[in-house]
Write an enzyme that holds these catalytic residues in place. Structure first.
Site, PDB file in Angstrom:
ATOM      1  N   MET A  29       0.537  -1.062   0.212  1.00 25.97           N
ATOM      2  CA  MET A  29       0.344  -0.222  -0.029  1.00 25.97           C
ATOM      3  C   MET A  29       0.755   1.384   0.133  1.00 25.97           C
ATOM      4  O   MET A  29       1.443   2.125   1.028  1.00 25.97           O
ATOM      5  CB  MET A  29      -0.899   0.281   1.231  1.00 25.97           C
ATOM      6  CG  MET A  29      -1.866  -1.764   0.943  1.00 25.97           C
ATOM      7  SD  MET A  29      -2.798  -1.251   2.271  1.00 25.97           S
ATOM      8  CE  MET A  29      -1.938  -1.036   3.303  1.00 25.97           C
ATOM      9  N   GLY A  30       1.811   1.839  -1.237  1.00 29.60           N
ATOM     10  CA  GLY A  30       2.149   3.212  -1.607  1.00 29.60           C
ATOM     11  C   GLY A  30       0.977   3.534  -1.495  1.00 29.60           C
ATOM     12  O   GLY A  30      -0.446   3.395  -2.069  1.00 29.60           O
ATOM     13  N   THR A  31       0.786   4.273  -0.130  1.00 24.64           N
ATOM     14  CA  THR A  31       0.196   5.045   0.203  1.00 24.64           C
ATOM     15  C   THR A  31       0.236   6.585   1.182  1.00 24.64           C
ATOM     16  O   THR A  31       1.356   7.198   1.042  1.00 24.64           O
ATOM     17  CB  THR A  31      -0.039   3.978   1.618  1.00 24.64           C
ATOM     18  OG1 THR A  31      -0.483   2.953   1.629  1.00 24.64           O
ATOM     19  CG2 THR A  31      -1.184   5.574   2.497  1.00 24.64           C
ATOM     20  N   SER A  32      -0.451   7.493   1.302  1.00 20.09           N
ATOM     21  CA  SER A  32      -1.013   8.371   2.035  1.00 20.09           C
ATOM     22  C   SER A  32      -1.944   8.250   3.273  1.00 20.09           C
ATOM     23  O   SER A  32      -3.368   8.202   2.284  1.00 20.09           O
ATOM     24  CB  SER A  32      -1.414   9.313   0.735  1.00 20.09           C
ATOM     25  OG  SER A  32      -0.301   9.703  -0.337  1.00 20.09           O
TER      26      SER A  32
END
Lengths: 284, 223
Positions: free
Chosen positions: B14-17
């Site tokens: 989950m490359g994520t913000s």
């Protein structure tokens, strides 16, 4: 007619078997051909890297930095449509949102690219030289898409042979003798022509849509709708993409037109999207 | 060999913000909705805001498998703890349970979590647990690959004791800016607001997120 020095073989760097080496030079005299039909008379040693290139200060593109993602293209009744987004990504950063990845070659042909943008700029420069030559010759004859395709194949393959590829997947679209033309060239020189071509993620995402719905005699309206659906799915499922696209249209009668950037409507309003685990408590 | 060949052998990450902020009366947790496998968007409507119990939620970033496993274990421990205590768990306890899992398995995990919630002793609280298992308590926190793009923005625009509306506006703006720069973040914005009154979920779908510089407004939608 005086032999014109062509920049194109120089584009491939030194040590290339080309018109220059066909002339008797010291390379030939110093290394007389050994008996055997398998040795080229040009003097280039087969299966051996030209020693001059070993101590070479040139940069070799080993991996891409600023990249473009998928390109997709289809034939239809009047010509071809070539579509892609306008993103120049820097790894996972969506850095440049105004890159035009479709190049207008002449009134019959466009070239679009995915992959390293700097290498594509180099390719458009080469194509610009060819087009300028055509213009100066002033005989009303333009390069056909087939010729552009063959030329780019040779450039890509020869660069691959020097372990210094142009890191691009290219799509050549146009009208060839009144009939739509679509070709693709990969970074190692793989090439083919077909009724629909795709690069990058579009290979996996758009190609099934094209196989199902593309017909060579489809109308422009149907073709645009298919292209919009393909661009849409590539935006949903390719993380390195933006909702800002351009479509180039090349037709028999209308020449080339590349659209202004436009957006597409995306479906996020399915009810279950709001609470995906509503009917599966405890799931992810 | 295609210049942009997709790789499905890359781990699901989950490359994520993700972001959590305290405000006057509680906390707001916000996250994007993208899960990627390499460059492929495996899930465009992920829910990264996971309940640990009624009053404490966690935001997950990093490996999807690792964070799901941690959250699963901690949900179990908290349920047991609450049964024994007969009372709602404190946010600090919940956060420390998450930290324990992350820290004791640090060599094999790739998980960055933010634990946030409301309890009657400390009000709204935010705890950030980073990759090695370090726990830090801060009034607001952002994490995930997209967070790097909004470090400056958050430093400038966060204020103490914001109202719920201001805090919600702050969270959605921050996520919007992160999502526009980070390819690993995107989709929709999900938020959860936790106060003494309970929890409230919100969902802002992708088309209704205001475009940023370089993106096109809704008027230029063609089809």
């Amino acid at each position: 007619m005086l032999p014109r020095p062509t920049t194109h073989s120089k584009a491939l760097g030194p040590g290339v078997a080309g018109p220059e080496l066909a002339v008797a030079t010291s390379a030939v005299l110093d290394r007389p051909p050994q008996p055997g039909a398998h040795l080229p008379l040009s003097g280039a040693q087969p299966c051996a890297v030209d020693p001059a290139t070993l101590a070479d200060p040139r940069q070799h593109t080993k991996y891409p930095y600023v990249t473009g993602t998928s390109v997709m293209a289809i034939k239809y009744k009047d010509g071809v449509l070539v579509g892609c987004d306008t993103l120049g990504a820097y790894g996972s950063t969506k850095r440049y949102k105004n890159t035009q990845r479709i190049y207008h070659v002449n009134s019959k042909c466009v070239v679009a690219a995915g992959g390293e943008i700097s290498d594509f700029q180099y390719i458009t420069n080469l194509l610009d030289e060819l087009t300028t030559d055509d213009y100066r010759t002033d005989d009303g004859i333009e390069l056909t898409p087939q010729e552009v395709h063959s030329y780019l194949c040779r450039v890509m393959y020869n660069r691959r042979n020097k372990f210094d590829p142009l890191w691009n997947s290219l799509v050549v679209g146009g009208v060839q003798e009144g009939k739509p033309f679509l070709g693709m060239i990969g970074m190692i020189g793989t090439h083919y022509t077909d009724s629909h071509v795709t690069t990058g993620f579009a290979n996996q995402l758009a190609r099934p849509l094209f196989r199902e719905r593309q017909q060579d005699d489809m109308s422009e309206e149907e073709a645009l709708k298919l292209m919009y659906d393909a661009l849409r799915v590539c935006y949903y499922r390719d993380k390195v993409s933006i909702n800002k696209f351009q479509i180039a249209k090349v037709t028999k009668d209308g020449g080339v037109s590349i659209s202004e950037p436009f957006a597409l409507d995306m479906r996020w309003d399915y009810k279950l999207f709001a609470q995906p685990t509503k009917w599966a408590v405890g799931a992810w | 060999m295609d210049a942009n060949a997709p790789s499905t052998s890359a781990p699901v990450s989950m490359g994520t913000s993700i972001i959590a902020v305290t405000f006057n009366g509680g906390v707001i947790l916000g996250a994007d909705s993208r899960t990627s496998t390499g460059n492929y968007v495996a899930n465009r409507v992920t829910d990264k805001i996971t309940p640990l119990c009624d009053n404490v939620y966690t935001l997950r970033s990093g490996s999807a498998a690792d964070t799901q496993a941690i959250a699963g274990y901690v949900q179990h421990f908290i349920a047991q703890h609450q049964a024994e205590e007969g009372d709602h768990v404190t946010v600090k306890t919940a956060a420390n349970l998450v930290k324990m899992m992350a820290y004791n398995n640090k060599d094999i995990m790739q998980a960055g979590l933010i634990v946030a919630g409301f309890d009657k002793y400390g009000g709204g609280q935010v705890y950030s647990i980073s990759l090695g298992g370090t726990i830090t308590a801060t009034p607001f926190s952002m994490s995930g690959s997209g967070s790097t793009y909004i470090n400056g923005f958050c430093d400038k625009y966060w204020r103490e004791n914001m109202s719920e509306e201001e805090a919600m506006d702050f969270v959605t703006r921050a996520l919007r800016y992160a999502m526009t720069w980070d390819a690993s973040s995107g989709g929709c914005i999900r938020t959860v607001t936790i106060t003494a009154a309970g929890t409230k979920r919100q969902f802002i779908q992708g088309s209704l997120i205001q475009p940023t510089y370089g993106e096109l407004p809704r008027e230029q939608i063609v089809a």
